[in-house]
Design a protein around this motif. Structure first.
Motif, PDB file in Angstrom:
ATOM      1  N   GLY A 191       0.789  -1.229   0.000  1.00 51.12           N
ATOM      2  CA  GLY A 191       0.000   0.000   0.000  1.00 51.12           C
ATOM      3  C   GLY A 191       0.815   1.269   0.000  1.00 51.12           C
ATOM      4  O   GLY A 191       0.353   2.307  -0.480  1.00 51.12           O
ATOM      5  N   LEU A 192       2.042   1.200   0.532  1.00 55.87           N
ATOM      6  CA  LEU A 192       2.859   2.412   0.550  1.00 55.87           C
ATOM      7  C   LEU A 192       3.148   2.917  -0.856  1.00 55.87           C
ATOM      8  O   LEU A 192       3.356   4.117  -1.070  1.00 55.87           O
ATOM      9  CB  LEU A 192       4.161   2.146   1.307  1.00 55.87           C
ATOM     10  CG  LEU A 192       4.037   2.069   2.839  1.00 55.87           C
ATOM     11  CD1 LEU A 192       5.334   1.601   3.465  1.00 55.87           C
ATOM     12  CD2 LEU A 192       3.615   3.417   3.413  1.00 55.87           C
ATOM     13  N   LYS A 193       3.165   2.021  -1.829  1.00 55.05           N
ATOM     14  CA  LYS A 193       3.388   2.430  -3.219  1.00 55.05           C
ATOM     15  C   LYS A 193       2.242   3.293  -3.733  1.00 55.05           C
ATOM     16  O   LYS A 193       2.415   4.050  -4.700  1.00 55.05           O
ATOM     17  CB  LYS A 193       3.547   1.196  -4.105  1.00 55.05           C
ATOM     18  CG  LYS A 193       4.803   0.384  -3.838  1.00 55.05           C
ATOM     19  CD  LYS A 193       4.983  -0.720  -4.855  1.00 55.05           C
ATOM     20  CE  LYS A 193       3.873  -1.759  -4.776  1.00 55.05           C
ATOM     21  NZ  LYS A 193       4.107  -2.922  -5.666  1.00 55.05           N
ATOM     22  N   ASP A 194       1.072   3.146  -3.131  1.00 51.08           N
ATOM     23  CA  ASP A 194      -0.105   3.872  -3.612  1.00 51.08           C
ATOM     24  C   ASP A 194      -0.247   5.244  -2.972  1.00 51.08           C
ATOM     25  O   ASP A 194      -1.099   6.039  -3.394  1.00 51.08           O
ATOM     26  CB  ASP A 194      -1.375   3.062  -3.341  1.00 51.08           C
ATOM     27  CG  ASP A 194      -1.329   1.691  -3.985  1.00 51.08           C
ATOM     28  OD1 ASP A 194      -0.746   1.586  -5.080  1.00 51.08           O
ATOM     29  OD2 ASP A 194      -1.868   0.736  -3.399  1.00 51.08           O
ATOM     30  N   VAL A 195       0.559   5.530  -1.931  1.00 51.61           N
ATOM     31  CA  VAL A 195       0.413   6.793  -1.219  1.00 51.61           C
ATOM     32  C   VAL A 195       0.734   7.967  -2.134  1.00 51.61           C
ATOM     33  O   VAL A 195      -0.038   8.930  -2.243  1.00 51.61           O
ATOM     34  CB  VAL A 195       1.301   6.821   0.043  1.00 51.61           C
ATOM     35  CG1 VAL A 195       1.288   8.209   0.670  1.00 51.61           C
ATOM     36  CG2 VAL A 195       0.822   5.780   1.051  1.00 51.61           C
ATOM     37  N   GLU A 196       1.884   7.901  -2.794  1.00 50.85           N
ATOM     38  CA  GLU A 196       2.300   9.025  -3.643  1.00 50.85           C
ATOM     39  C   GLU A 196       1.325   9.257  -4.786  1.00 50.85           C
ATOM     40  O   GLU A 196       1.020  10.407  -5.134  1.00 50.85           O
ATOM     41  CB  GLU A 196       3.695   8.763  -4.201  1.00 50.85           C
ATOM     42  CG  GLU A 196       4.237   9.935  -5.008  1.00 50.85           C
ATOM     43  CD  GLU A 196       5.653   9.698  -5.487  1.00 50.85           C
ATOM     44  OE1 GLU A 196       6.151  10.537  -6.265  1.00 50.85           O
ATOM     45  OE2 GLU A 196       6.263   8.684  -5.102  1.00 50.85           O
ATOM     46  N   ASN A 197       0.825   8.182  -5.378  1.00 57.31           N
ATOM     47  CA  ASN A 197      -0.111   8.317  -6.503  1.00 57.31           C
ATOM     48  C   ASN A 197      -1.536   8.586  -6.060  1.00 57.31           C
ATOM     49  O   ASN A 197      -2.393   8.904  -6.887  1.00 57.31           O
ATOM     50  CB  ASN A 197      -0.091   7.038  -7.347  1.00 57.31           C
ATOM     51  CG  ASN A 197       1.241   6.806  -8.009  1.00 57.31           C
ATOM     52  OD1 ASN A 197       1.922   7.760  -8.379  1.00 57.31           O
ATOM     53  ND2 ASN A 197       1.630   5.547  -8.146  1.00 57.31           N
ATOM     54  N   ARG A 198      -1.795   8.413  -4.757  1.00 60.78           N
ATOM     55  CA  ARG A 198      -3.154   8.569  -4.221  1.00 60.78           C
ATOM     56  C   ARG A 198      -4.140   7.750  -5.060  1.00 60.78           C
ATOM     57  O   ARG A 198      -5.175   8.239  -5.501  1.00 60.78           O
ATOM     58  CB  ARG A 198      -3.559  10.045  -4.180  1.00 60.78           C
ATOM     59  CG  ARG A 198      -2.667  10.890  -3.284  1.00 60.78           C
ATOM     60  CD  ARG A 198      -3.088  12.335  -3.286  1.00 60.78           C
ATOM     61  NE  ARG A 198      -4.282  12.566  -2.498  1.00 60.78           N
ATOM     62  CZ  ARG A 198      -4.290  12.983  -1.227  1.00 60.78           C
ATOM     63  NH1 ARG A 198      -3.156  13.198  -0.599  1.00 60.78           N
ATOM     64  NH2 ARG A 198      -5.418  13.172  -0.587  1.00 60.78           N
TER      65      ARG A 198
END
Length: 419
Positions: free
Chosen positions: A152-159
């Protein structure tokens, strides 16, 4: 099995995220730790929002303790446990008046698209696998260290909201996740929704018919309460979901106008007014939708008032005619008048330079004069209590409103007898 922090693990700074060190939060986490039966971690929205830089409201906790152990731990610490969802592992622990949902780690045993049969586990990875989106499957311990079993951390920047594992499987487990995808995109997303998620939505959208309309309506209201849900609603329309839910494609033009008003004037999003804009229809359409969605009487009444045609011409004249504004307020009530004014302004293709907020303020501050004729006055003239008396009073009140509340009781009664 205890999931280790991912290679990209990070730590939430308690100095920036006060909810981590709030006394009530610390007490609840300490109570669970004191039980000595396993670890407990923050999970879901509080961790997600902290990482996204969004406000944190509710604090949810996942724990290796089973529900009975949670109850015992809370009582031992002088806290109040409430078995709000014990069968599914959720105990609400109340500390200093603040509720914390504490849910035992679990895995799905069986699902039917609406509800799940679960069993409890101590495996963090198993618990993460049953969650909907990777951004909602992030955990943090008491000192803020983030655990990321699903990426999920990969999705933080892309929101971006990406389903945990197979999107189709996640949707078949609970079809409400289709609407949750758009709700989270509306609140926190950026750019187009995840392609794999949208493909799964299109393939399984008919599953929405298995859900209760109450759940669908609740989710739609939450979506419309986002600051700017237009992109998410547009994606719903393009995927055919709006037509499935509402029976119409909806008016994005009027909805975008209402959203623009909110942004320009710093107003809190109003789900009901936005729904009226989206529905873009008259009383019959609204009544049909209200019945279909099983709205409350208050909700249905609010929407019907927003589209009531009784004083529509006076609403349109109200911009330049205070007498028309007064007549419309009397006929509709201040709330419905303001709704209609906002919808009228939002629906203009090229609105003239006029400020609807002045009319809204006028409605809120306007004091209705006291109608001078009472039922007893007409009874003295020979009217019997009943429908005819009511009709006569209505007729007189209409005359009184039309003449800007100036006729006296005697003048009104004289006009009635002449009529």
């Amino acid at each position: 099995m205890t999931a280790k922090p991912s290679m990209t693990a990070q730590r939430l700074d308690p100095a920036r995220h006060g909810w981590l060190t709030d006394p009530a939060t610390v007490r609840v986490m300490a109570a669970l730790a004191a039980a000595g039966q396993g670890e407990s971690r923050f999970v879901g929205g509080c961790v997600r929002n902290a990482l996204l830089g969004e406000p944190v409201a509710d604090i949810d906790i996942a724990t290796q303790l089973d529900p009975d152990q949670v109850i015992a731990a809370a009582k031992a610490a002088g806290l109040k446990p409430v078995p709000t969802g014990k069968a599914h592992g959720t105990i609400t622990v109340v500390c200093d008046g603040q509720p914390f949902e504490v849910t035992s780690l679990r895995r799905d045993v069986a699902t039917d698209g609406r509800r799940a049969v679960v069993s409890f586990t101590r495996d963090w990875a198993e618990d993460a696998k049953r969650r909907d989106f990777r951004l909602n499957a992030l955990y943090a311990d008491a000192d803020g260290t983030v655990f990321d079993p699903t990426g999920g951390l990969k999705d933080v920047e892309n929101r971006r909201f990406v389903f945990v594992g197979d999107p189709e499987m996640r949707i078949r487990e609970d079809y409400l996740r289709i609407l949750r995808l758009f709700r989270f995109e509306a609140w926190y997303g950026r750019g187009a929704p995840d392609e794999a998620a949208m493909a799964a939505v299109l393939k399984h959208r008919e599953g929405l018919h298995k859900l209760s309309v109450e759940r669908v309506w609740a989710e739609l209201k939450k979506l419309l309460a986002a600051q700017d849900p237009l992109a998410a609603v547009t994606a719903m329309r393009e995927s055919g979901l709006l037509d499935m839910i509402l029976g119409v494609n909806g008016s994005l033009r009027v909805l975008s106008g209402i959203i623009a008003q909110d942004v320009e004037y710093g107003l809190a999003p109003d789900s009901m007014l936005r729904f009226a804009a989206l529905a873009d229809g008259g009383p019959e359409r609204i009544r049909t939708m209200a019945a279909k969605m099983k709205m409350s009487k208050a909700e249905a009444g609010r929407l019907e008032g927003a589209v009531n045609p009784v004083a529509r011409e006076d609403v349109r004249k109200a911009w330049s005619d205070s007498a028309a504004a007064e007549r419309a307020i009397m006929a509709l009530g201040a709330r419905a008048f303001e709704d209609q004014v906002r919808l009228e302004a939002a629906g203009e293709v090229a609105p003239p330079p006029r400020d609807w907020t002045l009319l809204a303020q006028f409605a809120r501050e306007w004091k209705e004069p006291e109608f001078p004729v009472k039922g007893g006055d007409l009874i003295l003239l020979g009217y019997e209590p009943g429908p005819m008396l009511g009709d006569a009073l209505d007729e007189l009140k209409a005359l009184w409103i039309a003449d800007r509340f100036e006729p006296t009781k005697e003048e009104l009664i004289a006009r009635l007898t002449k009529h």
